[in-house]
Scaffold this motif. Structure first.
Motif, PDB file in Angstrom:
ATOM      1  N   GLU A 311      40.207  35.812  37.098  1.00  0.00           N
ATOM      2  CA  GLU A 311      39.799  36.832  38.163  1.00  0.00           C
ATOM      3  C   GLU A 311      41.773  37.293  38.104  1.00  0.00           C
ATOM      4  OE1 GLU A 311      38.400  35.473  41.854  1.00  0.00           O
ATOM      5  OE2 GLU A 311      38.017  33.729  40.652  1.00  0.00           O
ATOM      6  N   TYR A 312      42.527  36.969  38.041  1.00  0.00           N
ATOM      7  CA  TYR A 312      43.929  37.409  38.563  1.00  0.00           C
ATOM      8  C   TYR A 312      44.171  38.510  37.175  1.00  0.00           C
ATOM      9  CZ  TYR A 312      46.210  34.533  41.681  1.00  0.00           C
ATOM     10  OH  TYR A 312      46.504  33.957  43.311  1.00  0.00           O
ATOM     11  N   ARG A 315      42.447  41.693  37.662  1.00  0.00           N
ATOM     12  CA  ARG A 315      42.547  42.265  38.759  1.00  0.00           C
ATOM     13  C   ARG A 315      43.621  43.069  37.635  1.00  0.00           C
ATOM     14  NH1 ARG A 315      43.194  42.458  44.671  1.00  0.00           N
ATOM     15  NH2 ARG A 315      44.295  43.586  44.972  1.00  0.00           N
ATOM     16  N   GLU A 316      43.949  42.885  37.257  1.00  0.00           N
ATOM     17  CA  GLU A 316      45.915  42.911  36.681  1.00  0.00           C
ATOM     18  C   GLU A 316      45.502  43.966  35.745  1.00  0.00           C
ATOM     19  OE1 GLU A 316      50.666  41.256  35.617  1.00  0.00           O
ATOM     20  OE2 GLU A 316      48.754  40.542  35.979  1.00  0.00           O
ATOM     21  N   LYS A 701      33.627  33.813  42.516  1.00  0.00           N
ATOM     22  CA  LYS A 701      35.024  34.815  42.913  1.00  0.00           C
ATOM     23  C   LYS A 701      35.429  33.301  43.500  1.00  0.00           C
ATOM     24  CE  LYS A 701      34.256  37.822  39.728  1.00  0.00           C
ATOM     25  NZ  LYS A 701      35.033  38.616  38.292  1.00  0.00           N
ATOM     26  N   TRP A 708      45.978  37.493  46.123  1.00  0.00           N
ATOM     27  CA  TRP A 708      46.816  38.734  45.132  1.00  0.00           C
ATOM     28  C   TRP A 708      47.904  39.275  45.762  1.00  0.00           C
ATOM     29  CZ3 TRP A 708      45.650  40.096  40.344  1.00  0.00           C
ATOM     30  CH2 TRP A 708      46.419  41.154  40.247  1.00  0.00           C
TER      31      TRP A 708
END
Length: 768
Positions: A311-312, A315-316, A701, A708
């Motif tokens: 997930e991180y 996002r990145e 999720k 974040w």
């Protein structure tokens, strides 16, 4: 890869990936211990299907722990290993598969690191004994107090290597352990246990990954299998991501840095051996004399949730406005590939690329910029990206940022402040990457050649490119070559990667691993020769030996900019395989039958209990007349496929199992059965598909916006570290270097008395 550095960086930047494990404890009633019922639902509120144990990460802390008294003998070591595995089984409670993998013979690329570790361990052991003897004499000479010396045989951890009697005994003990738990523990009732001991070639974690990859390719594989892998090595995180299995968790001991350890001289805490004064401990209470000898508290375990890390990363790494469809699974592969450059077990990291200096964050920034500019969306764009990063790094770390440098656009460094707050001096750095002339100094100091020697630099680059291809194949397809290795102690500079097209075609086909005793000769120092047959060990110590140069009594350790010797580079000679085999050909006839057995390659073993659906099928194999290899019935074994073959000395139901450990009882009522097992084979053209399989349900999720923000605010996020010049004036910086990191707008930098550059964004809506 530096485990503490990488895990510390990862857990700070992506803090939500870490969850503390809930561990149910056994109870005591009327003096009788009531064990935990692991057949009940998992108290961590998640049900795992498969548990994989990278056993070397269990064997080492159980045989020579750092935080408590060591076991007195080998029997106690085996019991400690059993108890450790019981704790893990209790926490994870797998419902389908328990896979136990011990390091077998490693590829030659890994043997060089093993050689370095074992030579270091031997050297440090000798130095510690000498230091303790010297300090003891000094303390007693001035009237100090020290407890009497406890005379006991030193445990040589080098025995934890394939081919030794210790590893052979461990395999026998684990067979007993599995039979006992399958016969007596209700939580093991329907578990399929696979044991891959040290006789089976391959590193433990890579045997596990090969199993997962091969099962994924089978038609009966469940794409929603929930995997849990136990191990502390940082590369397990990369390997887990590389499977592209949506449900993958790693369990490991909670990392607690800088824990106080008792002084090896007096046994008291609060100081190291070099600072020991030999002062008797003041008794504070009735039982205080035992305070420093009390057992250390048990290590707690944590889960690292790779689904949350995904997930991180999503996002990145997600990029908009690309000239092609964005594929997150490909960016995961690229991220794994980028991490190779900051350290792995097979290649030295590129100069000036350090995890502690935010290298991965920097690489990600340049990666996104390169993808936008080049439109490349395939794996290995990371290499292009890395070279681009080094071209731009001069803008961030040049001694004179406004002018650049005439020595190249290249991997540079800044003179760093000490990482720790203590007063120990920084090691001498003869290369000084932050000063002009760094390239010549690097090649002269590290390789003893001039930087103008283009042919030599091209040779190093060719080997490094081969290494990148080998590591990538190793992580995604398996071992491409058992004999390839990087034949240098140091890496080239990024600017040396010129005209690399055509440098590498493919690896030599059909290479085979060393045999166990051959590997021992390749990785052991002469001080550990007692684990080898007499005539073999003489090759390590006899001055007339044709390979005596492979076994130096002493060797240099280049700190290479690091602070501690264990972080440095051991300058050992590389083993010439041709010469080694020629020398061993003369002593091979001297092996006894037992030594020949230990030197042979073995097979994985599969075990089930009497209530397992596959038990009757395996029993029929032993009762039948045919001894041919047969296919595993996937419908009887959770979809697992492979081939089965009869064991020469099998564990069978109703056949008692003798305990190899005197303090443990025999299994009189054994109900387990064991058989040889082999993973399903790929077709000749098979290539592992690094994709989410059809039918896989993605986990819900977990991250919230606050997660974040917390994970990226001052915890591992990169801050530009700029060199300084002497004019203390505002300097205009090239903006492209910062745009590569996702920032836009004009920039300026000002010098402060604390020798730091403060970057100021003209647009107030953007900030670091």
């Amino acid at each position: 890869m530096g485990v503490p550095a990488f895990f510390r960086w990862l857990s700070r930047k992506y803090s939500t990936i870490v969850v503390h494990c809930t561990e149910e404890r056994s109870k005591e009633c009327n003096g009788v211990r009531i064990p935990v019922d692991t057949s009940k639902p998992n108290p961590n509120e998640v049900e795992f299907d498969n548990l994989y144990l990278d056993m070397n990460g269990i064997i080492h802390p159980c045989t020579h722990p750092e935080d408590k008294a060591a076991p007195k003998n080998e029997d106690e070591m085996m019991v400690a290993i059993f108890e450790y595995m019981d704790r893990l089984f209790n926490i994870v409670r797998p419902r389908r598969v328990l896979y136990m993998a011990i390091d077998g013979v490693a590829p030659r690329a890994k043997m060089n690191q093993q050689r370095s570790r074992r030579f270091r361990a031997s050297k440090e052991g000798v130095e510690l004994v000498e230091e303790k003897s010297r300090i003891r004499e000094e303390i007693l000479g001035r009237g100090g107090y020290l407890p009497p010396v406890e005379v006991k045989e030193r445990f040589d951890s080098n025995c934890i290597t394939p081919g030794t009697e210790f590893m052979d005994n461990l395999a026998k003990c684990l067979r007993y352990y599995v039979a006992d738990r399958l016969s007596n523990d209700p939580g093991w009732r329907n578990i399929t246990v696979i044991l891959s001991d040290a006789s089976v070639p391959g590193e433990g974690e890579h045997k596990i990954m090969d199993y997962i990859r091969r099962q994924r390719a089978q038609p009966h594989h469940d794409p929603n299998t929930h995997h849990c892998l136990c191990g502390a090595d940082a590369d397990l995180i990369m390997l887990g991501l590389a499977t592209h299995e949506p449900n993958f968790t790693i369990i490991r001991e909670e990392f607690k840095p800088n824990q106080p350890r008792p002084c090896a001289m007096c046994g008291q805490k609060g100081h190291e051996i070099k600072d020991c004064q030999g002062v008797a401990r003041e008794k504070q209470g009735e039982h205080d004399e035992f305070a420093d000898t009390m057992p250390a508290s048990e290590q707690e375990f944590i889960f690292i949730r790779l689904c949350v890390l995904r997930e991180y990363l999503e996002r990145e790494l997600t990029m908009a406005s690309l000239p092609f469809p964005f594929d997150f699974e490909r960016t995961v592969d690229d991220w794994v590939f980028m991490c190779f450059f900051v350290g792995n077990d097979f290649l030295p990291h590129l100069p000036s690329l350090e995890i502690r200096e935010g290298a991965i964050d920097r690489l990600v920034g340049i990666y996104k910029d390169v993808v936008h500019k080049t439109g490349v969306s395939v794996l290995c764009v990371g290499l292009v990206m890395t070279l681009t990063w080094f071209l731009r790094r001069r803008y961030l770390e040049s001694p004179t940022p406004e002018a650049g440098s005439s020595d190249g656009q290249d991997g540079r460094g800044v003179k760093r402040k000490a990482e720790d707050s203590d007063s120990e001096p920084e090691p001498e750095d003869n290369v000084r990457l932050w000063e002009d002339g760094w390239k010549q100094r690097y090649y002269k100091t590290k390789f003893d050649v001039d930087a103008t020697d283009d042919d030599f630099r091209k040779k190093v680059v060719k080997s490094y490119v081969e290494g990148l291809c080998w590591v990538l194949r190793y992580y995604y397809q398996g071992c491409a070559s058992w004999k390839w290795y990087f034949p240098f102690h140091y890496a080239p500079f990024a600017s040396d990667f010129k005209d690399i097209k055509g440098m590498f075609t493919d690896f030599e086909l059909g290479t085979k691993p060393f045999k166990p005793l051959e590997q021992l000769m390749g990785v052991f120092p002469a001080a550990s020769g007692n684990f080898l047959p007499q005539t073999w060990r003489s090759l390590m110590s006899n001055p007339e030996s044709s390979i005596i140069d492979f076994y130096p009594d002493d060797f240099a350790i280049d700190l290479n900019g690091k602070k501690y010797a264990w972080q440095g580079v051991a300058l050992l000679p590389f083993v010439d395989e041709r010469r080694l085999r020629a020398a061993l050909a003369e002593v091979y006839p001297n092996l006894s039958p037992e030594e020949n057995k230990r030197n042979s390659l073995g097979s994985d073993m599969l075990f089930v209990g009497k209530s397992h659906p596959c038990c009757d099928f395996i029993q029929e194999l032993y009762h039948g007349e045919s001894h041919e290899v047969c296919k595993m019935p996937a419908e009887l074994c959770h979809g697992i496929q492979g081939t089965l073959n009869l064991d020469e000395d099998p564990i069978l139901p109703d056949k008692p199992v003798q305990s190899p450990i005197p303090m443990l009882r025999d299994i009189a009522q054994n109900t387990a059965i064991g058989v040889k097992y082999k993973d399903p084979q790929y077709g000749e053209t098979f290539v592992f598909k690094a994709v989410i399989l059809p039918g896989a349900k993605m986990p819900e999720k977990v991250l919230k916006p606050g997660d974040w923000e917390r994970g990226n605010r001052g915890r591992g996020n990169w801050r530009p570290q700029l060199g300084f010049n002497s004019n203390r004036q505002q300097v205009h910086l090239d903006q492209s270097a910062f745009r590569a990191l996702g920032y836009v707008g004009p920039l300026s930098a000002t010098f402060t008395p604390v020798f730091q550059w403060h970057v100021v964004l003209a647009n107030p809506s953007l900030s670091f």
